[in-house]
Write a protein that holds these residues in place. Structure first.
Motif, PDB file in Angstrom:
ATOM      1  N   ALA A   1     -37.861 -57.972  11.823  1.00  0.00           N
ATOM      2  CA  ALA A   1     -37.279 -59.123  10.884  1.00  0.00           C
ATOM      3  C   ALA A   1     -36.089 -59.252  10.888  1.00  0.00           C
ATOM      4  CB  ALA A   1     -38.028 -58.846   9.555  1.00  0.00           C
ATOM      5  N   ASN A   2     -35.334 -60.307  10.673  1.00  0.00           N
ATOM      6  CA  ASN A   2     -33.731 -60.417  10.650  1.00  0.00           C
ATOM      7  C   ASN A   2     -33.339 -61.686   9.878  1.00  0.00           C
ATOM      8  OD1 ASN A   2     -34.262 -62.031  12.892  1.00  0.00           O
ATOM      9  ND2 ASN A   2     -33.210 -60.352  14.143  1.00  0.00           N
ATOM     10  N   VAL A   3     -34.113 -62.296   9.387  1.00  0.00           N
ATOM     11  CA  VAL A   3     -33.600 -63.741   8.581  1.00  0.00           C
ATOM     12  C   VAL A   3     -32.800 -63.109   7.308  1.00  0.00           C
ATOM     13  CG1 VAL A   3     -34.321 -65.606   6.862  1.00  0.00           C
ATOM     14  CG2 VAL A   3     -35.394 -65.283   9.002  1.00  0.00           C
ATOM     15  N   ASP A   4     -33.233 -62.020   6.655  1.00  0.00           N
ATOM     16  CA  ASP A   4     -32.395 -61.595   5.328  1.00  0.00           C
ATOM     17  C   ASP A   4     -30.974 -60.732   5.959  1.00  0.00           C
ATOM     18  OD1 ASP A   4     -34.278 -59.641   6.673  1.00  0.00           O
ATOM     19  OD2 ASP A   4     -34.127 -58.612   4.834  1.00  0.00           O
ATOM     20  N   VAL A   5     -31.112 -60.269   7.243  1.00  0.00           N
ATOM     21  CA  VAL A   5     -29.765 -59.649   7.701  1.00  0.00           C
ATOM     22  C   VAL A   5     -28.900 -60.585   8.176  1.00  0.00           C
ATOM     23  CG1 VAL A   5     -28.945 -58.162   9.514  1.00  0.00           C
ATOM     24  CG2 VAL A   5     -31.195 -57.730   8.661  1.00  0.00           C
ATOM     25  N   GLN A   6     -29.222 -61.665   8.882  1.00  0.00           N
ATOM     26  CA  GLN A   6     -28.453 -63.060   9.152  1.00  0.00           C
ATOM     27  C   GLN A   6     -27.755 -63.659   7.906  1.00  0.00           C
ATOM     28  OE1 GLN A   6     -28.944 -65.451  12.142  1.00  0.00           O
ATOM     29  NE2 GLN A   6     -29.950 -64.234  13.755  1.00  0.00           N
TER      30      GLN A   6
ATOM     31  N   ARG B   1     -22.066 -62.646  12.460  1.00  0.00           N
ATOM     32  CA  ARG B   1     -21.208 -61.577  11.875  1.00  0.00           C
ATOM     33  C   ARG B   1     -20.825 -61.392  10.562  1.00  0.00           C
ATOM     34  NH1 ARG B   1     -17.158 -61.641  16.098  1.00  0.00           N
ATOM     35  NH2 ARG B   1     -18.816 -60.887  17.446  1.00  0.00           N
ATOM     36  N   SER B   2     -20.756 -62.641   9.939  1.00  0.00           N
ATOM     37  CA  SER B   2     -20.144 -62.515   8.309  1.00  0.00           C
ATOM     38  C   SER B   2     -21.388 -62.699   7.530  1.00  0.00           C
ATOM     39  CB  SER B   2     -19.011 -63.788   8.315  1.00  0.00           C
ATOM     40  OG  SER B   2     -19.597 -64.882   8.504  1.00  0.00           O
ATOM     41  N   GLN B   3     -22.462 -62.917   8.070  1.00  0.00           N
ATOM     42  CA  GLN B   3     -23.832 -62.815   7.391  1.00  0.00           C
ATOM     43  C   GLN B   3     -23.746 -64.083   6.387  1.00  0.00           C
ATOM     44  OE1 GLN B   3     -23.963 -58.569   5.827  1.00  0.00           O
ATOM     45  NE2 GLN B   3     -25.948 -58.816   7.074  1.00  0.00           N
ATOM     46  N   THR B   4     -23.232 -65.200   6.956  1.00  0.00           N
ATOM     47  CA  THR B   4     -23.372 -66.754   6.235  1.00  0.00           C
ATOM     48  C   THR B   4     -24.031 -67.665   7.300  1.00  0.00           C
ATOM     49  OG1 THR B   4     -21.061 -65.818   5.521  1.00  0.00           O
ATOM     50  CG2 THR B   4     -21.750 -68.139   4.922  1.00  0.00           C
ATOM     51  N   SER B   5     -24.491 -68.463   6.689  1.00  0.00           N
ATOM     52  CA  SER B   5     -25.325 -69.627   7.235  1.00  0.00           C
ATOM     53  C   SER B   5     -24.055 -70.335   7.793  1.00  0.00           C
ATOM     54  CB  SER B   5     -25.987 -70.588   6.155  1.00  0.00           C
ATOM     55  OG  SER B   5     -26.406 -71.919   6.923  1.00  0.00           O
TER      56      SER B   5
ATOM     57  N   ASP C   1     -36.231 -71.550  -0.004  1.00  0.00           N
ATOM     58  CA  ASP C   1     -37.014 -70.130  -0.172  1.00  0.00           C
ATOM     59  C   ASP C   1     -37.062 -69.242   1.206  1.00  0.00           C
ATOM     60  OD1 ASP C   1     -36.822 -70.604  -2.803  1.00  0.00           O
ATOM     61  OD2 ASP C   1     -39.419 -71.328  -2.819  1.00  0.00           O
ATOM     62  N   ILE C   2     -37.331 -68.038   0.941  1.00  0.00           N
ATOM     63  CA  ILE C   2     -37.419 -67.064   1.961  1.00  0.00           C
ATOM     64  C   ILE C   2     -38.388 -65.961   1.834  1.00  0.00           C
ATOM     65  CG2 ILE C   2     -36.269 -65.055   3.345  1.00  0.00           C
ATOM     66  CD1 ILE C   2     -33.673 -66.564   3.100  1.00  0.00           C
ATOM     67  N   LEU C   3     -39.331 -66.064   2.681  1.00  0.00           N
ATOM     68  CA  LEU C   3     -40.264 -64.626   2.533  1.00  0.00           C
ATOM     69  C   LEU C   3     -39.735 -63.810   3.827  1.00  0.00           C
ATOM     70  CD1 LEU C   3     -43.910 -66.289   2.231  1.00  0.00           C
ATOM     71  CD2 LEU C   3     -43.067 -64.555   0.981  1.00  0.00           C
ATOM     72  N   ALA C   4     -39.328 -62.817   3.231  1.00  0.00           N
ATOM     73  CA  ALA C   4     -38.711 -61.929   4.007  1.00  0.00           C
ATOM     74  C   ALA C   4     -39.627 -60.788   4.956  1.00  0.00           C
ATOM     75  CB  ALA C   4     -37.546 -60.835   3.344  1.00  0.00           C
ATOM     76  N   GLY C   5     -39.294 -60.743   6.368  1.00  0.00           N
ATOM     77  CA  GLY C   5     -39.997 -59.684   6.885  1.00  0.00           C
ATOM     78  C   GLY C   5     -39.765 -58.141   6.407  1.00  0.00           C
ATOM     79  N   ARG C   6     -39.938 -57.406   7.417  1.00  0.00           N
ATOM     80  CA  ARG C   6     -39.596 -55.836   6.984  1.00  0.00           C
ATOM     81  C   ARG C   6     -39.202 -55.414   8.475  1.00  0.00           C
ATOM     82  NH1 ARG C   6     -42.942 -51.435   3.726  1.00  0.00           N
ATOM     83  NH2 ARG C   6     -44.309 -51.418   5.424  1.00  0.00           N
ATOM     84  N   SER C   7     -37.964 -55.029   8.533  1.00  0.00           N
ATOM     85  CA  SER C   7     -37.404 -54.634   9.931  1.00  0.00           C
ATOM     86  C   SER C   7     -37.974 -53.067  10.127  1.00  0.00           C
ATOM     87  CB  SER C   7     -35.752 -54.450   9.971  1.00  0.00           C
ATOM     88  OG  SER C   7     -35.456 -55.795  10.261  1.00  0.00           O
ATOM     89  N   GLY C   8     -38.053 -52.978  11.605  1.00  0.00           N
ATOM     90  CA  GLY C   8     -38.462 -51.556  11.779  1.00  0.00           C
ATOM     91  C   GLY C   8     -40.023 -51.123  11.371  1.00  0.00           C
ATOM     92  N   SER C   9     -40.677 -51.905  10.957  1.00  0.00           N
ATOM     93  CA  SER C   9     -42.065 -51.637  10.582  1.00  0.00           C
ATOM     94  C   SER C   9     -42.931 -51.733  11.940  1.00  0.00           C
ATOM     95  CB  SER C   9     -42.597 -52.466   9.379  1.00  0.00           C
ATOM     96  OG  SER C   9     -43.871 -52.028   9.110  1.00  0.00           O
TER      97      SER C   9
END
Ligand SMILES: Nc1ncnc2c1ncn2[C@@H]1O[C@H](COP(=O)(O)OP(=O)(O)O)[C@@H](O)[C@H]1O
Ligand SMILES: [Mg+2]
Length: 259
Positions: A56-61, A230-234, A93-101
């Motif tokens: 998952a990486n929507v939240d990371v981006q 890189r700057s974690q901004t849309s 709205d976002i439904l975040a996944g879980r990285s590394g799971s």
């Protein structure tokens, strides 16, 4: 008499769009976020579902910290609607996944069924639900993509991207009730180059599957994409008028026209 009983109909949402790629690293997550942001800017109630279970990486981006993620939905601890995070900056709205799971990625179809049902029910609260699917064609990717009435296959001109996209399209086309399948060529050197990449995938699907996906659009290669990630901004906040952002805007308008 020939109609199947309602409970045997495949579960699907009319307003659910799945973003697929086959190969990872083509820009699927970035495209999903940008499209969600543009829908929201146009006043559409939008939910972005991070279906890349395990990576998952929507939240990371977006540099977002979420209180709950889909992990607790799949384990049955929480209802999906209680795990929605509002991304205030983008007004979606976002439904975040879980990285590394990694265990999530190996969830069987049966264990995913309750979550799939909850997502289709939740979709009624929105104008659009965008699912950022995982790479590959494993079962969890197939289960999630089957919920969508429209699938957008993102690809680049790399041979591996083309072959993986072909494999994904083949799976969709051979399904009993195929979704509408669109192609987006990303990281193209130019509009023309993008169109020739589309022509290559279209040749393969026409020859072997007797099917022609629609070209939804071409997104040009643009260094501002990397900068915004890189700057974690849309990119819609960081550089809304840059080439790649305006290419996605053209695509979003095309999709909204079909409403
Ligand atoms: N239009 C584009 N122009 C330049 N680079 C891009 C573009 N789209 C994506 N990228 C690059 O591709 C990388 C992978 O994007 P990501 O959304 O994480 O892909 P995926 O979800 O398909 O694995 C990004 O870090 C970004 O640098
Ligand atoms: Mg991704």
């Amino acid at each position: 008499m020939n109609n199947p009983a309602p409970n045997t109909l495949p579960l699907r949402g009319e307003n659910i769009i799945a973003v697929a790629s086959g190969k990872g690293g083509v820009g699927k997550t970035w495209f999903s976020i940008t499209l969600a942001h543009l829908f929201a800017r146009a006043g559409r109630r939008t939910l972005l579902f991070d279906g890349d279970i395990g990576l998952a990486n929507v939240d990371v981006q977006l540099g977002l910290t979420t209180q709950y993620d889909l992990g607790s939905v799949f384990s049955g601890q929480r209802l999906m609607k209680d795990c929605v995070t509002h991304y205030e900056q983008g007004k979606f709205d976002i439904l975040a996944g879980r990285s590394g799971s990694t265990s999530m990625a190996s969830l069987g179809a049966a264990r995913m069924q309750p979550a799939a049902e909850q997502l289709v029910a939740l979709a009624a609260e929105y104008d659009y639900v965008i699912i950022d699917l995982g790479a590959g064609i494993e079962q969890h990717v197939q289960v999630m993509s089957a919920l969508a009435s429209k699938v957008i296959v993102v690809l680049t001109d790399e041979p591996t991207s083309l072959t993986d996209a072909y494999a994904f399209i083949k799976l969709c086309v051979t399904r009993e009730n195929p979704p509408a399948i669109h192609v987006v060529v990303n990281q193209a050197a130019s509009q023309k180059e993008g169109e020739s990449t589309y022509a290559a995938i279209n040749r393969a699907t026409e020859n072997f599957l007797k099917f022609s996906p629609q070209l939804l659009g071409v997104i040009r290669k643009d260094n501002k994409v990397k900068d915004s990630i890189r700057s974690q901004t849309s990119i819609i906040d960081k550089a809304p008028h840059t080439t790649a952002a305006s290419d996605v805007a053209t695509i979003s308008i095309k999709l909204m026209k079909k409403e």
